[in-house]
Design an enzyme around this catalytic site. Structure first.
Site, PDB file in Angstrom:
ATOM      1  N   ALA A   1       6.013 -39.875   5.928  1.00 55.59           N
ATOM      2  CA  ALA A   1       7.010 -39.102   5.170  1.00 55.59           C
ATOM      3  C   ALA A   1       8.110 -39.979   4.573  1.00 55.59           C
ATOM      4  CB  ALA A   1       7.641 -38.051   6.086  1.00 55.59           C
TER       5      ALA A   1
ATOM      6  N   ILE B   1       3.696 -40.206  -1.401  1.00 59.08           N
ATOM      7  CA  ILE B   1       3.143 -38.846  -1.366  1.00 59.08           C
ATOM      8  C   ILE B   1       3.751 -38.046  -0.210  1.00 59.08           C
ATOM      9  CG2 ILE B   1       1.000 -37.548  -0.962  1.00 59.08           C
ATOM     10  CD1 ILE B   1      -0.454 -39.920  -2.447  1.00 59.08           C
TER      11      ILE B   1
ATOM     12  N   VAL C   1       1.222 -43.054  14.042  1.00 60.58           N
ATOM     13  CA  VAL C   1       0.009 -42.229  14.166  1.00 60.58           C
ATOM     14  C   VAL C   1      -1.120 -42.955  14.885  1.00 60.58           C
ATOM     15  CG1 VAL C   1       0.522 -40.858  12.096  1.00 60.58           C
ATOM     16  CG2 VAL C   1      -0.919 -42.890  11.878  1.00 60.58           C
TER      17      VAL C   1
ATOM     18  N   SER D   1      -9.131 -40.672  -0.131  1.00 56.54           N
ATOM     19  CA  SER D   1      -8.882 -41.383  -1.401  1.00 56.54           C
ATOM     20  C   SER D   1     -10.145 -41.314  -2.236  1.00 56.54           C
ATOM     21  CB  SER D   1      -8.547 -42.849  -1.116  1.00 56.54           C
ATOM     22  OG  SER D   1      -8.563 -43.579  -2.322  1.00 56.54           O
TER      23      SER D   1
ATOM     24  N   TYR E   1     -10.634 -50.231   3.699  1.00 61.19           N
ATOM     25  CA  TYR E   1      -9.918 -49.025   3.258  1.00 61.19           C
ATOM     26  C   TYR E   1     -10.914 -47.909   2.896  1.00 61.19           C
ATOM     27  CZ  TYR E   1      -6.621 -46.170   0.553  1.00 61.19           C
ATOM     28  OH  TYR E   1      -5.840 -45.133   0.072  1.00 61.19           O
TER      29      TYR E   1
ATOM     30  N   ALA F   1     -14.019 -47.483   3.758  1.00 65.69           N
ATOM     31  CA  ALA F   1     -14.770 -46.966   4.903  1.00 65.69           C
ATOM     32  C   ALA F   1     -13.914 -45.988   5.711  1.00 65.69           C
ATOM     33  CB  ALA F   1     -15.237 -48.127   5.792  1.00 65.69           C
TER      34      ALA F   1
ATOM     35  N   ILE G   1      -1.997 -43.227  -7.776  1.00 68.87           N
ATOM     36  CA  ILE G   1      -0.740 -42.494  -7.807  1.00 68.87           C
ATOM     37  C   ILE G   1       0.406 -43.501  -7.726  1.00 68.87           C
ATOM     38  CG2 ILE G   1       0.570 -40.597  -6.729  1.00 68.87           C
ATOM     39  CD1 ILE G   1      -2.350 -39.874  -7.679  1.00 68.87           C
TER      40      ILE G   1
HETATM   41  P1  NAP Z   1       2.986 -45.306   0.796  1.00 68.77           P
HETATM   42  O1  NAP Z   1       3.955 -45.057  -0.302  1.00 68.77           O
HETATM   43  O2  NAP Z   1       2.678 -46.702   1.179  1.00 68.77           O
HETATM   44  O3  NAP Z   1       3.459 -44.465   2.072  1.00 68.77           O
HETATM   45  C1  NAP Z   1       2.764 -44.494   3.280  1.00 68.77           C
HETATM   46  C2  NAP Z   1       3.773 -44.308   4.404  1.00 68.77           C
HETATM   47  O4  NAP Z   1       3.032 -44.265   5.651  1.00 68.77           O
HETATM   48  C3  NAP Z   1       4.774 -45.465   4.524  1.00 68.77           C
HETATM   49  O5  NAP Z   1       6.073 -44.971   4.751  1.00 68.77           O
HETATM   50  C4  NAP Z   1       4.240 -46.213   5.733  1.00 68.77           C
HETATM   51  O6  NAP Z   1       5.212 -46.964   6.422  1.00 68.77           O
HETATM   52  C5  NAP Z   1       3.757 -45.063   6.591  1.00 68.77           C
HETATM   53  N1  NAP Z   1       2.896 -45.509   7.687  1.00 68.77           N
HETATM   54  C6  NAP Z   1       2.070 -46.566   7.695  1.00 68.77           C
HETATM   55  N2  NAP Z   1       1.501 -46.697   8.911  1.00 68.77           N
HETATM   56  C7  NAP Z   1       1.986 -45.698   9.686  1.00 68.77           C
HETATM   57  C8  NAP Z   1       1.792 -45.309  11.031  1.00 68.77           C
HETATM   58  N3  NAP Z   1       0.989 -46.020  11.857  1.00 68.77           N
HETATM   59  N4  NAP Z   1       2.436 -44.213  11.495  1.00 68.77           N
HETATM   60  C9  NAP Z   1       3.259 -43.507  10.683  1.00 68.77           C
HETATM   61  N5  NAP Z   1       3.524 -43.849   9.413  1.00 68.77           N
HETATM   62  C10 NAP Z   1       2.881 -44.930   8.909  1.00 68.77           C
HETATM   63  O7  NAP Z   1       1.576 -44.631   0.452  1.00 68.77           O
HETATM   64  P2  NAP Z   1       1.238 -43.372  -0.485  1.00 68.77           P
HETATM   65  O8  NAP Z   1       0.819 -43.892  -1.780  1.00 68.77           O
HETATM   66  O9  NAP Z   1       2.279 -42.335  -0.371  1.00 68.77           O
HETATM   67  O10 NAP Z   1      -0.086 -42.869   0.246  1.00 68.77           O
HETATM   68  C11 NAP Z   1      -0.114 -41.735   1.102  1.00 68.77           C
HETATM   69  C12 NAP Z   1      -1.554 -41.485   1.509  1.00 68.77           C
HETATM   70  O11 NAP Z   1      -2.352 -41.232   0.347  1.00 68.77           O
HETATM   71  C13 NAP Z   1      -2.202 -42.667   2.225  1.00 68.77           C
HETATM   72  O12 NAP Z   1      -3.031 -42.215   3.257  1.00 68.77           O
HETATM   73  C14 NAP Z   1      -3.015 -43.322   1.134  1.00 68.77           C
HETATM   74  O13 NAP Z   1      -4.107 -44.038   1.637  1.00 68.77           O
HETATM   75  C15 NAP Z   1      -3.440 -42.121   0.311  1.00 68.77           C
HETATM   76  N6  NAP Z   1      -3.753 -42.461  -1.075  1.00 68.77           N
HETATM   77  C16 NAP Z   1      -2.805 -43.014  -1.885  1.00 68.77           C
HETATM   78  C17 NAP Z   1      -3.155 -43.324  -3.189  1.00 68.77           C
HETATM   79  C18 NAP Z   1      -2.204 -43.948  -4.175  1.00 68.77           C
HETATM   80  O14 NAP Z   1      -2.640 -44.304  -5.274  1.00 68.77           O
HETATM   81  N7  NAP Z   1      -0.929 -44.073  -3.888  1.00 68.77           N
HETATM   82  C19 NAP Z   1      -4.465 -43.100  -3.640  1.00 68.77           C
HETATM   83  C20 NAP Z   1      -5.373 -42.537  -2.791  1.00 68.77           C
HETATM   84  C21 NAP Z   1      -5.017 -42.219  -1.497  1.00 68.77           C
HETATM   85  P3  NAP Z   1       5.279 -48.568   6.106  1.00 68.77           P
HETATM   86  O15 NAP Z   1       5.938 -48.667   4.776  1.00 68.77           O
HETATM   87  O16 NAP Z   1       6.092 -49.069   7.249  1.00 68.77           O
HETATM   88  O17 NAP Z   1       3.877 -49.091   6.117  1.00 68.77           O
END
Ligand code: NAP
Length: 245
Positions: A13, A17, A61, A142, A155, A157, A188
């Site tokens: 959070a 996203i 998590v 994803s 990633y 997998a 995104i």
């Molecule tokens: P983001 O901006 O990097 O945000 C992810 C958040 O999760 C960060 O605050 C991160 O903290 C936190 N996090 C990482 N490991 C954690 C853990 N063990 N426990 C709790 N929180 C943790 O990523 P996003 O783009 O919003 O992506 C959100 C989700 O959508 C992810 O699962 C990603 O794989 C998926 N997704 C994103 C995209 C894209 O293009 N952005 C595309 C497809 C899928 P840290 O900063 O400390 O790591």
């Protein structure tokens, strides 16, 4: 305002996203636990949204102890577990297979797949124990799980695993009134995509019919739909939100 009286927990959070999702769920009237391993960024989310309905929580998590502590916290604080669970925490550690280290493989697995498993299992169990009959769990996979980009074996997998986990959970939990769905975002505009090399970003934009990256709100809108009763018969779905990529 379709989520008034509902309690949600959103992982990841503190960024991208997850942060956009907290904002939309709070706008729709839900109480939201904004959970991230980085408490400062979770607090920043809460401050930006500036709504009493959103509270921060430190949660890793990938740790069973941390996830089960967050279940206990929600029950102690709100007298019930959340009926809406959004698993948005995720990381990348890209690298071609011949160079991919065990550490980078393990870290991505621990957060993306094991983390989604622990959250799904622990919160579904709490919902069942508290006889919540309209639970909804939304897991961030994803489109990479379908595209299988070179350099993203770890990633991709884990994100393919998230789809399987969600489909099986949907089958196992349907009888308890808990729906489980996965979303497959395209590219995104969040901090996660900042690390993608410019050349690859340009290539993606050329291949995307809409010619642009998605906005976090455009994923959060679909999450809000899956969190609401408007999607009451959507279960076990894996929904691409990619601009047509
Ligand atoms: P983001 O901006 O990097 O945000 C992810 C958040 O999760 C960060 O605050 C991160 O903290 C936190 N996090 C990482 N490991 C954690 C853990 N063990 N426990 C709790 N929180 C943790 O990523 P996003 O783009 O919003 O992506 C959100 C989700 O959508 C992810 O699962 C990603 O794989 C998926 N997704 C994103 C995209 C894209 O293009 N952005 C595309 C497809 C899928 P840290 O900063 O400390 O790591």
């Amino acid at each position: 305002m379709g989520l008034i009286g509902k309690l949600a927990i959103v992982t990841g959070a503190g960024s991208g996203i997850g942060r956009a999702t907290c904002r939309l769920l709070a706008r729709d009237g839900a109480k939201v636990i904004a959970a991230d391993r980085n408490m400062k960024s979770a607090e920043q989310t809460v401050n930006e949204i500036a709504c009493d309905n959103v509270i921060p929580l430190k949660l890793d998590v990938s740790s069973l102890a941390s996830v089960s502590k967050s279940v206990t916290f929600s029950i102690e604080h709100f007298m019930q577990p959340p009926s809406i669970v959004i698993n948005s925490a995720g990381i990348t550690r890209d690298g071609y297979l011949l160079k991919l280290t065990e550490k980078d493989y393990d870290e991505v697995y621990e957060v993306n797949l094991k983390g989604t498993f622990l959250m799904t299992q622990q919160f579904a169990r709490a919902m069942i124990e508290h006889q919540i009959r309209n639970g909804t769990i939304i897991n961030l996979s994803s489109i990479v799980a379908r595209m299988n980009n070179p350099g993203q074996a770890n990633y991709a997998a884990t994100k393919a695993g998230v789809i399987s986990l969600s489909e099986i959970a949907a089958k196992e939990f349907g009888k308890f009134g808990i729906r489980v769905n996965a979303i497959l975002p395209g590219f995104i505009n969040t901090p996660m995509v900042d690390s993608v090399p410019e050349k690859i970003k340009t290539d993606i934009l050329q291949r995307c019919p809409m010619g642009r990256l998605g906005r976090p709100e455009e994923i959060a809108n679909v999450i809000a739909f899956l969190a609401s009763e408007k999607s009451s018969y959507v279960n076990g779905a894996a929904i691409p939100v990619t601009g047509g990529l």
